[in-house]
Design a protein around this motif. Sequence first.
Motif, short mmCIF file in Angstrom:
data_model
loop_
_atom_site.label_atom_id
_atom_site.label_comp_id
_atom_site.label_asym_id
_atom_site.label_seq_id
_atom_site.Cartn_x
_atom_site.Cartn_y
_atom_site.Cartn_z
N ARG A 193 0.67 -1.30 -0.04
CA ARG A 193 0.03 0.16 -0.07
C ARG A 193 0.88 1.21 -0.06
N GLN A 237 -0.91 4.48 -0.32
CA GLN A 237 -2.15 5.51 -0.52
C GLN A 237 -2.28 5.81 1.12
N GLN A 238 -2.27 6.79 1.59
CA GLN A 238 -2.84 7.38 2.73
C GLN A 238 -1.64 6.77 3.91
N GLY A 274 -9.18 3.23 -1.13
CA GLY A 274 -8.52 4.60 -0.59
C GLY A 274 -8.83 5.04 0.62
#
Length: 257
Positions: A25, A27-28, A94
Amino acid sequence: MELRPLGGTGIGVSPLGLGTVKIGRNQQVKYPSAFTIPNDGAVRELFDLAWELGVNVVDTAPAYGNSEERLGKLLPHKNDWIVVSKTGEIFENGASRFDFSAEFTRKSVERSLRLLGRDYIDIMLVHSDGNDMNIIRESAVCDTLQQLKQEGLIRAVGMSTKTVESGLWCVENMDVVMVTYNVDHTDELPVLQRAAELKKGVLIKKGLQSGHAQSISDSLHFVFTQPAAHSVIVGTIDSAHLRANVAVTERVLASCS
């Protein structure tokens, strides 16, 4: 690296564990700079190097994108690693969502086992949303994990906590606690101290302040002065960083002994 007992679990852990957010991951996330998720070949090389250097702990979670799936496909000596995974949080489209029900917890653990290609998971933690005591008091997740442990699907259970109160509860009632402890965050020191008294397992998260530490050596020395800091989970996808982190860990532990 010499393995250390994880409290009274009967599990031996390397003092440095490999976090795998960055293989699943990007994202964020709260790292100092953006990064590209590495391809399968690079991940295999990283895992091979970690094993060669004596790292036997790998930390993952459903919230880490496809980290569990990639571990199941790419991890060498798959059944010899100490795998730490989590339940309660899923990252999709997301954003994170949380579920601490008994039904979700069981399905989550079964899914992790399937993706990881394991008959059991060594350490399964509750992935808190920050409302730790509400999760403990009002959801079924902790009782469900204990049941799954009795069924032989988990070796040790615990929580990745965010408060001192929940950390102390976890030390009193579960096998392992994962806490934040670093030079700028010492609030959870009472949890480490109580864990040492009760001989419970402790995993350290954010020991290097999610990549913001000014000095890796000073940061690890600070953490390892606590007897209950059994393994520090550090995420990296850079082989040079991994080698450096292991070398520093070995020097620090030698100076602390």
